[in-house]
Design a protein around this motif. Structure first.
Motif, short mmCIF file in Angstrom:
data_model
loop_
_atom_site.label_atom_id
_atom_site.label_comp_id
_atom_site.label_asym_id
_atom_site.label_seq_id
_atom_site.Cartn_x
_atom_site.Cartn_y
_atom_site.Cartn_z
N THR B 237 10.59 53.72 36.56
CA THR B 237 10.50 54.87 37.46
C THR B 237 9.57 54.53 38.61
OG1 THR B 237 10.71 56.29 35.55
CG2 THR B 237 10.01 57.34 37.59
N ARG B 238 10.08 54.72 39.84
CA ARG B 238 9.25 54.37 40.99
C ARG B 238 8.30 55.51 41.30
NH1 ARG B 238 8.00 54.41 45.97
NH2 ARG B 238 7.61 52.50 47.10
N GLY B 239 7.06 55.32 40.93
CA GLY B 239 6.04 56.35 41.11
C GLY B 239 4.87 55.97 40.23
N ARG B 240 3.70 56.03 40.81
CA ARG B 240 2.54 55.58 40.05
C ARG B 240 2.07 56.68 39.11
NH1 ARG B 240 -1.87 52.12 43.33
NH2 ARG B 240 -3.47 51.96 41.77
N GLY B 241 1.74 56.33 37.88
CA GLY B 241 1.17 57.30 36.95
C GLY B 241 -0.10 57.86 37.56
N ALA B 242 -0.22 59.20 37.55
CA ALA B 242 -1.34 59.78 38.29
C ALA B 242 -2.38 60.43 37.39
CB ALA B 242 -0.82 60.81 39.28
N GLU B 243 -1.94 60.97 36.28
CA GLU B 243 -2.88 61.75 35.47
C GLU B 243 -2.34 61.87 34.05
OE1 GLU B 243 -5.25 65.42 37.10
OE2 GLU B 243 -3.42 66.13 36.15
N VAL B 244 -3.24 61.89 33.08
CA VAL B 244 -2.83 62.08 31.69
C VAL B 244 -3.60 63.25 31.11
CG1 VAL B 244 -2.67 61.01 29.40
CG2 VAL B 244 -2.40 59.60 31.44
N THR B 245 -2.89 64.16 30.48
CA THR B 245 -3.56 65.29 29.82
C THR B 245 -2.98 65.43 28.42
OG1 THR B 245 -1.95 66.73 30.89
CG2 THR B 245 -4.13 66.66 31.86
N LEU B 246 -3.60 66.29 27.63
CA LEU B 246 -3.11 66.54 26.29
C LEU B 246 -2.48 67.93 26.29
CD1 LEU B 246 -3.30 64.71 23.83
CD2 LEU B 246 -5.24 66.06 23.04
N LYS B 247 -1.20 67.98 25.89
CA LYS B 247 -0.49 69.25 25.92
C LYS B 247 0.17 69.42 24.56
CE LYS B 247 2.18 71.35 29.58
NZ LYS B 247 3.25 71.07 30.53
#
Lengths: 244, 349
Positions: B237-247
């Motif tokens: 997927t072209r797009g940089r990982g920006a943020e990780v959260t816990l859901k």
């Protein structure tokens, strides 16, 4: 078929960069600090609360300025840039240290100056009118059930008792016992404020977005002028007397 | 015959030492750890891109060539703490737990290498906060049968096999926010390789690679990228990982699908951070002790990038490998041989 078949491919023949709006934007010192090329990585969009809900993309803002197409810039200044919430998440996460929020801020100022903002800001007419004629921008009256369809029965009930609640809450402060503005400033204070706006040229700027509001303010001032000018004179004399 | 000091026992240093010894020079190899092989051994690299060849196939012969050569004296668990003198006579103090010794050398080769970027700095990725956010070197250890999980891919939080895995590219690379605007040169190919390995191990799993550009410039890398897409159905997927959260107790990542112009949220079981390459402590120490020039990012600066790539700013001190900047193993070995040739020809004159 229509009379003219449109070519679906955009043909770039002449550079569309360097138009009036583009030049105005590039003159702003913030642009140099806010745009250092763009990797098209999408970090800004992923973090952008406005992009999650509206037709807005900080990445597009950067790309649009880099491309500099006059028509696109004009379109943005009229519409999309007003969807930014100015939270600056883009600035703090961008791996290139760009700041779409700063670009938007500069563009908004130019859009107001150039008279492109009227439509986008039409929704703020009530607030602008209240500020210009009463000196504060919000009023309890604005919080009514017809403006907030998500209110439950309790909020609706409370909102019908605004005046009673304020009277109880602000006992002994008659200036607060109003619901058509946040608090009642003296006529004299309002006149003074309007005078400052007029003399500093701020009123003229407001006129680029809300031309009819200028008339309202000027009429408001005219109505009070005689009385207020007499009051100013009186104050001046008092001041002189106290000096002697 | 003059003695050469080689600082650093990773692939570059090992190759340089064995080449110099092969030409008849005496070599002292100083390594700060108590093993040879550098990052390859430290993080138990399992397979190498693009051929998926076991890393041991490459590193073991290089180590053996050094250990079996009587012209090479290996100082493990040692550091060079002071150097005085000028070319061609340097006096170097080598310190280990037992004490200090001073020796004279004709030339010094610095091959102190790199260290993996520590993603704890990128707090938005949650590394250190969420157990299932791991680095690519940790995955390497996991995939290795001699590693902590005996070659099983398991989520650190509950030991279960992850079904959906996302790989974030460019963690601590191409990023001004952390002061590393350069490309790590290996992240793309390592992530692609790991995606294939994961798919081979667990064919039911879904592997997503969030990338900005796939920089497949090495030998066979582009072909490996094609293979990952065609044969293994890895999703890029072209797009940089920006943020990780816990859901809802699950990792949720945010990114923009930049091709589609839409921000997305994606729930996954495990996130692998393709941590970039940073100048290691050893490299920064060596630059200080030897008084040689570094570039803006702490890597060692050659005298001339084009014309004398293996000479430092000081005569008689040579640099090679990943201490000059990000480099893959294949080219580190080339660098090791190149620096040996340069040292040998200079010492002869």
């Amino acid at each position: 078929m229509s009379e003219e078949t449109k070519n679906p491919i955009t043909e770039k023949i002449e550079s569309t960069k360097g138009g009036h709006f583009y030049k105005e934007i590039m003159k702003d010192f913030r642009i140099k600090e806010s745009l250092h090329g763009c990797l098209n990585c999408g970090t800004c969009v992923a973090n952008c609360p406005a992009a999650a809900f509206y037709d807005y993309s900080p990445r597009e803002v950067c790309q649009m300025i880099i491309e500099g197409d006059e028509e696109t810039i004009e379109e943005y200044m009229k519409g999309k840039i007003w969807n930014c919430a100015q939270c600056y998440s883009c600035k703090y996460r961008c791996p290139k240290e760009n700041s779409a929020a700063d670009i938007v801020m500069a563009m908004r100022e130019i859009a107001v100056r150039e008279g492109l903002a009227a439509e986008a800001l039409a929704g703020y007419t009530r607030i602008a009118k209240l500020v210009l004629t009463r000196g504060n921008q919000l009023a309890p009256d604005m919080l009514s059930p017809d403006a907030f369809p998500d209110w439950g029965p309790r909020m609706i009930e409370l909102s019908s008792k605004k005046m009673e609640m304020r009277e109880e809450l602000f006992e002994g402060f008659p200036g607060m016992n109003v619901v058509d503005r946040a608090w009642a400033a003296e006529d004299y204070t309002i006149y003074e404020m309007q005078k400052i706006w007029e003399e500093s040229g701020a009123l003229e700027k407001v006129g680029t977005v809300f031309p009819f509001l200028v008339d309202i303010v000027q009429e408001d001032m005219e109505d009070k002028a005689e009385e207020m000018e007499a009051k100013i004179q009186e104050k001046k004399e008092k001041l002189e007397a106290s000096k002697k | 015959m003059k003695t050469v000091l080689v600082i650093g026992g990773g692939v570059t240093g090992l190759k340089a030492a064995s080449e110099l010894a092969g030409m008849g020079y005496n070599v002292s190899l100083v390594e700060k750890e108590d093993y040879l092989g550098g990052q390859v051994v430290k993080h138990k690299y399992y397979k190498l891109a693009p051929d998926l060849r076991p890393a041991g196939d490459v590193i073991d012969p290089v180590i053996k060539a050094v250990e079996s050569n009587s012209n090479i004296k290996v100082h493990k668990h040692s550091r060079v703490v002071a150097v005085s003198g000028n070319a061609p006579e340097f006096k170097a103090k080598i310190k280990n737990s037992k004490g200090e010794s001073e020796e004279t050398f004709g030339a010094i080769v610095v091959a102190t290498g790199f260290e993996h970027f520590d993603p704890i700095v990128k707090q938005e990725y949650g590394y250190g906060r969420f157990k299932d956010v791991v680095t690519n070197s940790e995955v390497e250890e996991m995939l290795n049968p001699n590693g902590p999980t005996k070659g099983e891919l398991k989520r650190p939080s509950d030991g279960k096999v992850p079904k959906k895995i996302a790989i974030f590219q460019c963690v601590g690379s191409r990023d001004k926010q952390v002061g590393n605007p350069y490309c790590c040169r290996v992240g793309c190919v390592v992530s692609t390789k790991q995606a294939i390995e994961i798919k081979e191990k667990c064919p039911d799993s879904e592997v997503y690679v969030y990338y900005m550009d796939m920089r497949m410039f090495g030998r066979g890398w582009e072909e490996l990228y094609g293979k990952a897409m065609e044969d293994y159905e890895v999703i890029f997927t072209r797009g940089r990982g920006a943020e990780v959260t816990l859901k809802n107790q699950q990792l949720s990542l945010r990114a923009e699908e930049t091709v589609m112009n839409r921000p997305i949220q994606h729930s996954v079981d495990m996130i692998i951070l393709a941590a970039g390459i940073a100048a290691g402590d050893g490299t920064i120490d060596a630059a200080k002790v030897l008084g040689i020039k570094q570039n803006d990012y702490g890597f060692l600066a050659p005298k001339d990038d084009f014309l004398s790539p293996n000479e430092s700013s000081k005569a008689g001190i040579y640099i090679a490998g990943a201490d000059k900047g990000p480099l893959d193993i294949e080219n580190c070995i080339v660098e090791g041989a190149a620096v040996a040739a340069k040292v040998a020809s200079n010492l002869k004159n």
